[in-house]
Design a protein around this motif. Structure first.
Motif, PDB file in Angstrom:
ATOM      1  N   LYS A   1       6.394  12.811   8.897  1.00 60.53           N
ATOM      2  CA  LYS A   1       7.546  12.274   9.607  1.00 60.53           C
ATOM      3  C   LYS A   1       7.325  10.832  10.069  1.00 60.53           C
ATOM      4  O   LYS A   1       8.158  10.257  10.758  1.00 60.53           O
ATOM      5  CB  LYS A   1       7.871  13.163  10.816  1.00 60.53           C
ATOM      6  N   ILE A   2       6.164  10.285   9.686  1.00 61.40           N
ATOM      7  CA  ILE A   2       5.814   8.926  10.081  1.00 61.40           C
ATOM      8  C   ILE A   2       5.683   8.046   8.846  1.00 61.40           C
ATOM      9  O   ILE A   2       5.056   8.438   7.858  1.00 61.40           O
ATOM     10  CB  ILE A   2       4.491   8.907  10.875  1.00 61.40           C
ATOM     11  N   GLY A   3       6.262   6.877   8.879  1.00 67.95           N
ATOM     12  CA  GLY A   3       6.085   5.877   7.829  1.00 67.95           C
ATOM     13  C   GLY A   3       5.168   4.781   8.332  1.00 67.95           C
ATOM     14  O   GLY A   3       5.227   4.413   9.508  1.00 67.95           O
ATOM     15  N   TYR A   4       4.334   4.246   7.451  1.00 65.69           N
ATOM     16  CA  TYR A   4       3.341   3.256   7.881  1.00 65.69           C
ATOM     17  C   TYR A   4       3.196   2.159   6.841  1.00 65.69           C
ATOM     18  O   TYR A   4       2.894   2.415   5.679  1.00 65.69           O
ATOM     19  CB  TYR A   4       1.997   3.955   8.107  1.00 65.69           C
ATOM     20  N   LEU A   5       3.443   0.921   7.280  1.00 69.63           N
ATOM     21  CA  LEU A   5       3.193  -0.249   6.444  1.00 69.63           C
ATOM     22  C   LEU A   5       1.995  -0.977   7.040  1.00 69.63           C
ATOM     23  O   LEU A   5       2.112  -1.640   8.067  1.00 69.63           O
ATOM     24  CB  LEU A   5       4.408  -1.173   6.423  1.00 69.63           C
ATOM     25  N   PRO A   6       0.806  -0.841   6.447  1.00 71.02           N
ATOM     26  CA  PRO A   6      -0.385  -1.483   7.009  1.00 71.02           C
ATOM     27  C   PRO A   6      -0.404  -2.978   6.738  1.00 71.02           C
ATOM     28  O   PRO A   6       0.266  -3.470   5.827  1.00 71.02           O
ATOM     29  CB  PRO A   6      -1.537  -0.785   6.278  1.00 71.02           C
ATOM     30  N   GLU A   7      -1.164  -3.695   7.548  1.00 68.82           N
ATOM     31  CA  GLU A   7      -1.317  -5.131   7.332  1.00 68.82           C
ATOM     32  C   GLU A   7      -2.043  -5.396   6.020  1.00 68.82           C
ATOM     33  O   GLU A   7      -1.689  -6.300   5.265  1.00 68.82           O
ATOM     34  CB  GLU A   7      -2.091  -5.760   8.493  1.00 68.82           C
ATOM     35  N   GLU A   8      -3.065  -4.595   5.743  1.00 68.21           N
ATOM     36  CA  GLU A   8      -3.799  -4.744   4.486  1.00 68.21           C
ATOM     37  C   GLU A   8      -3.007  -4.046   3.381  1.00 68.21           C
ATOM     38  O   GLU A   8      -2.606  -2.900   3.526  1.00 68.21           O
ATOM     39  CB  GLU A   8      -5.196  -4.111   4.580  1.00 68.21           C
ATOM     40  N   ARG A   9      -2.792  -4.746   2.275  1.00 67.78           N
ATOM     41  CA  ARG A   9      -2.010  -4.179   1.184  1.00 67.78           C
ATOM     42  C   ARG A   9      -2.871  -3.220   0.370  1.00 67.78           C
ATOM     43  O   ARG A   9      -4.012  -3.539   0.032  1.00 67.78           O
ATOM     44  CB  ARG A   9      -1.444  -5.291   0.288  1.00 67.78           C
ATOM     45  N   GLY A  10      -2.318  -2.031   0.045  1.00 61.67           N
ATOM     46  CA  GLY A  10      -3.132  -1.002  -0.581  1.00 61.67           C
ATOM     47  C   GLY A  10      -2.510  -0.328  -1.788  1.00 61.67           C
ATOM     48  O   GLY A  10      -2.792   0.847  -2.041  1.00 61.67           O
ATOM     49  N   LEU A  11      -1.645  -1.015  -2.528  1.00 64.67           N
ATOM     50  CA  LEU A  11      -1.043  -0.414  -3.715  1.00 64.67           C
ATOM     51  C   LEU A  11      -2.016  -0.462  -4.893  1.00 64.67           C
ATOM     52  O   LEU A  11      -2.752  -1.426  -5.060  1.00 64.67           O
ATOM     53  CB  LEU A  11       0.242  -1.167  -4.095  1.00 64.67           C
ATOM     54  N   TYR A  12      -2.019   0.589  -5.696  1.00 64.76           N
ATOM     55  CA  TYR A  12      -2.857   0.614  -6.900  1.00 64.76           C
ATOM     56  C   TYR A  12      -2.310  -0.407  -7.903  1.00 64.76           C
ATOM     57  O   TYR A  12      -1.168  -0.320  -8.354  1.00 64.76           O
ATOM     58  CB  TYR A  12      -2.867   2.010  -7.511  1.00 64.76           C
ATOM     59  N   LYS A  13      -3.138  -1.364  -8.297  1.00 67.47           N
ATOM     60  CA  LYS A  13      -2.667  -2.503  -9.077  1.00 67.47           C
ATOM     61  C   LYS A  13      -2.211  -2.149 -10.480  1.00 67.47           C
ATOM     62  O   LYS A  13      -1.300  -2.761 -11.026  1.00 67.47           O
ATOM     63  CB  LYS A  13      -3.769  -3.567  -9.139  1.00 67.47           C
ATOM     64  N   ASN A  14      -2.840  -1.156 -11.099  1.00 67.21           N
ATOM     65  CA  ASN A  14      -2.516  -0.857 -12.499  1.00 67.21           C
ATOM     66  C   ASN A  14      -1.499   0.268 -12.640  1.00 67.21           C
ATOM     67  O   ASN A  14      -1.325   0.835 -13.720  1.00 67.21           O
ATOM     68  CB  ASN A  14      -3.790  -0.504 -13.272  1.00 67.21           C
TER      69      ASN A  14
END
Length: 310
Positions: free
Chosen positions: A75-88
């Motif tokens: 029920k919580i959404g979180y946008l962290p300061e450090e970007r963490g998306l898988y690049k490929n």
């Protein structure tokens, strides 16, 4: 407004250093609440405790009637300061993966993802790998991933980082829209102009402790003394002798007079000496940016106004 998240008496130490001390605040349904402070003040530690990435030494975190490890993270959404998306990984695949982690129906997630990609000018990037996106585009994708599952509480850590002015407006509009529809939003940002423009209440930390907490209007009334900006060729020493002037900052033909607390603006202006050269004059309260700088640099220029609540 209903309290959705309550943080009470939070303490956390790392070895010999206490990162946060007796941190208490709440976030209410449908409001935008700012958590502010200079680097190292304790913001990230507080957010990570809320997210369950770490747990406090003392204190409690309650979401609705759940606390601690029982808080429903889906029920919580979180946008962290450090970007963490898988690049490929392709954009649509990463969005669906993030939705699946929150136990959100994938067919509904796919439809919402398409709508958001169009809304954020990312239409046609569904099959593009994340590593091929610009920094701003990647930020948009990660933001979409944080709201795709319709969270009740949304935590945004530096959401405007890397965005051009047009994209900032898109984010601001969407954040306001979410709040208007009942989402509780906890926002951390160093861009004080955006915080001042958007947030209903704010909580400011310095050295792991609360220094300011309240609505923006209350904070401005309590901490933000008036300042007078005068455009005209004036001697700073002469301006400093004017009644109720604490200090003067001067650049070229512009002088900023920082005034004592509780002045009567209309009366003060009428009592200005006749020899003051005024081509243009503006009287207003100091900005949230100036309050932040004062606290972050320990100038104590606001101590008289805020020492009882610091």
């Amino acid at each position: 407004m209903e309290k959705l998240l309550t943080v009470e008496g939070l303490n956390k130490s790392f070895k010999d250093k206490q990162a946060i001390r007796n941190i208490s605040f709440d976030v209410r349904k449908g409001e935008i609440m700012a958590i502010l402070g200079p680097n190292g003040a304790g913001k990230s530690t507080t957010i990570r405790n809320i997210m369950g990435i770490m747990y406090p030494d003392e204190g409690s975190i309650t979401f609705h009637n759940n606390n601690g490890k029982e808080i429903p993270r889906h029920k919580i959404g979180y946008l962290p300061e450090e970007r963490g998306l898988y690049k490929n990984v392709k954009v649509m695949d990463i969005l669906l993966y993030l939705a699946d982690l929150k136990d959100y129906p994938l067919d509904k997630a796919k439809e919402r993802a398409k709508q958001y990609l169009q809304k954020f000018d990312l239409e046609g990037t569904e099959n593009v790998a994340v590593e091929e996106l610009s920094k701003g585009m990647g930020q948009k994708v990660q933001f979409i991933g944080s709201i795709l599952h319709e969270p009740e509480l949304l935590i945004l850590d530096e959401p405007f980082s890397g965005l051009d002015p047009v994209s900032q407006e898109l984010f601001k509009d969407e954040i306001r829209h979410l709040a208007d529809n009942g989402t509780a939003i906890l926002l951390s940002s160093h861009q004080m102009n955006l915080v001042e423009e958007m947030c209903d209440r704010l909580f400011m930390i310095q050295n792991g402790q609360k220094v300011i907490y309240g609505t923006l209007d209350d904070v401005k009334t309590e901490y933000a003394n008036f300042k007078c900006t005068i455009h005209g060729n004036n001697d700073a020493a002469m301006l400093e002798k004017i009644s109720q002037v604490q200090r003067v900052e001067q650049k070229d033909d512009t002088s900023i007079l920082f005034l004592e607390k509780d002045i009567q603006p209309t009366k003060w202006i009428k009592e200005l000496p006749e020899n003051v050269v005024i081509n243009e004059l503006k009287l207003n309260r100091i900005s949230l940016h100036e309050i932040f700088i004062d606290i972050a640099t320990n100038k104590n220029l606001l101590k008289e106004a805020g020492e009882e609540n610091a």
